[in-house]
Write a protein that holds these residues in place. Structure first.
Motif, PDB file in Angstrom:
ATOM      1  N   PRO A 186      -8.484  -5.518   3.592  1.00  0.00           N
ATOM      2  CA  PRO A 186      -9.029  -6.392   4.635  1.00  0.00           C
ATOM      3  C   PRO A 186      -7.979  -7.299   5.272  1.00  0.00           C
ATOM      4  N   VAL A 187      -7.077  -7.873   4.463  1.00  0.00           N
ATOM      5  CA  VAL A 187      -6.062  -8.765   5.020  1.00  0.00           C
ATOM      6  C   VAL A 187      -5.077  -7.984   5.889  1.00  0.00           C
ATOM      7  N   GLY A 215      -5.326  -5.707  13.301  1.00  0.00           N
ATOM      8  CA  GLY A 215      -6.403  -5.751  14.271  1.00  0.00           C
ATOM      9  C   GLY A 215      -7.345  -4.574  14.158  1.00  0.00           C
ATOM     10  N   VAL A 216      -7.519  -4.054  12.937  1.00  0.00           N
ATOM     11  CA  VAL A 216      -8.435  -2.936  12.712  1.00  0.00           C
ATOM     12  C   VAL A 216      -9.327  -3.275  11.529  1.00  0.00           C
ATOM     13  N   SER A 217     -10.305  -2.448  11.300  1.00  0.00           N
ATOM     14  CA  SER A 217     -11.149  -2.655  10.127  1.00  0.00           C
ATOM     15  C   SER A 217     -10.361  -2.272   8.884  1.00  0.00           C
ATOM     16  N   VAL A 256     -12.903  -9.467  10.157  1.00  0.00           N
ATOM     17  CA  VAL A 256     -12.959  -8.321   9.258  1.00  0.00           C
ATOM     18  C   VAL A 256     -13.392  -8.800   7.896  1.00  0.00           C
ATOM     19  N   PRO A 257     -14.581  -8.387   7.428  1.00  0.00           N
ATOM     20  CA  PRO A 257     -15.050  -8.864   6.133  1.00  0.00           C
ATOM     21  C   PRO A 257     -14.268  -8.219   5.000  1.00  0.00           C
ATOM     22  N   ALA A 258     -14.158  -8.913   3.896  1.00  0.00           N
ATOM     23  CA  ALA A 258     -13.515  -8.338   2.731  1.00  0.00           C
ATOM     24  C   ALA A 258     -14.371  -7.213   2.192  1.00  0.00           C
TER      25      ALA A 258
END
Length: 274
Positions: free
Chosen positions: A100-101, A107-109, A48-50
């Motif tokens: 994001p974290v 486990g999701v965007s 998941v990108p920041a």
């Protein structure tokens, strides 16, 4: 949390959990079961990108395995999990959390987490920190006392009016909700009790037939359940059991039409919220 239940995912699918590793609270049960046709589908990214403007390189990762969240009503499930984490103190006052974290933890965007956090910001639980994420609001004893005072100003007069006008059999229909608060208190889980406590109070006020009243009172009630900076307040099992016992006593007085007893109980109930 202890009030969590099995989700509707198929065999082998992990259950949604709070940031501390506990399962998503019970209110997500109906949402998950409605997603039978989507079992096994999860909204998550391999990495998941920041989000732009949210710096995560210095933020410590949250330990524990990544739980799966059902695609159906993802935002609602995340919101429920975050609310539980607020009540239990897993999301700590003054700490900053990035979408994001937290998204990686669930486990999701980052999108449903950010949407849930925006809702919590509207409720006053968190505040936006530009380029970083969301900070859990610090609350002190004075704010808790002010919330209790405002709740009393709204709920006590309504309860006394309803005590004079609502027949005993209508009050008797609320016994299962009062009994549920007793069971929740016995569990010792503050998040489980918070949910049943709000449900009981909302059901009492609903007899007034004023949806705006119920909504405003429920919002104030939720705010009063968040822990203080120094740690949880009135979250010990004995405190929860005593609070639930007041619910039962109040309901029995309402059923019996004992107005003086009702007046004393509702006044004491809110005074104890300080």
């Amino acid at each position: 949390m202890k009030q969590s239940v099995q989700g509707s995912a198929g065999a082998g699918t992990p259950e949604p959990r709070t940031p501390g590793g506990d399962r998503v609270p019970a209110q997500a049960r109906g949402q998950a079961r409605a997603a039978d046709g989507l079992d096994g589908l999860r909204e998550r990214d391999a990495t998941v990108p920041a989000a732009r403007g949210e710096h995560t390189h210095s933020e410590r990762p949250i330990p524990g395995p990544r739980p799966a969240v059902q695609r159906s009503s993802v935002r609602g499930q995340i919101l429920d999990a975050l609310r539980t984490a607020l009540v239990t103190g897993e999301l700590k006052p003054g700490e900053v959390y990035s979408a994001p974290v937290l998204g990686e933890r669930f486990g999701v965007s980052a999108t449903p987490v950010r949407e849930a956090m925006q809702q919590l910001a509207l409720e006053g639980a968190v505040e936006v920190v530009p380029n970083r994420g969301f900070r859990v609001v610090r609350r002190g004893a004075r704010e808790l006392a002010e919330l209790a005072e405002v709740r009393a100003l709204i709920e006590v007069p309504v309860m006394l009016r309803l005590a004079r006008t609502v027949p005993g059999e209508r009050w008797a229909e609320l016994r299962p909700l009062a009994e549920e608060t007793v069971r929740a208190a016995a569990s010792g889980c503050p998040a489980t009790y918070a949910e049943s406590d709000r449900a009981f109070h909302a059901a009492l006020l609903a007899l007034a037939g004023n949806e705006q009243l119920v909504g405003i009172a429920s919002d104030l009630h939720r705010r009063s359940q968040w822990p203080l900076v120094g740690g949880p307040v009135r979250h010990g099992r004995a405190d929860l059991v005593a609070d639930a016992a007041e619910h039962t006593a109040l309901l029995e007085a309402l059923i019996a039409g004992e107005l003086d007893v009702v007046r004393g109980l509702v006044t004491e109930h809110f005074a104890g919220s300080h």
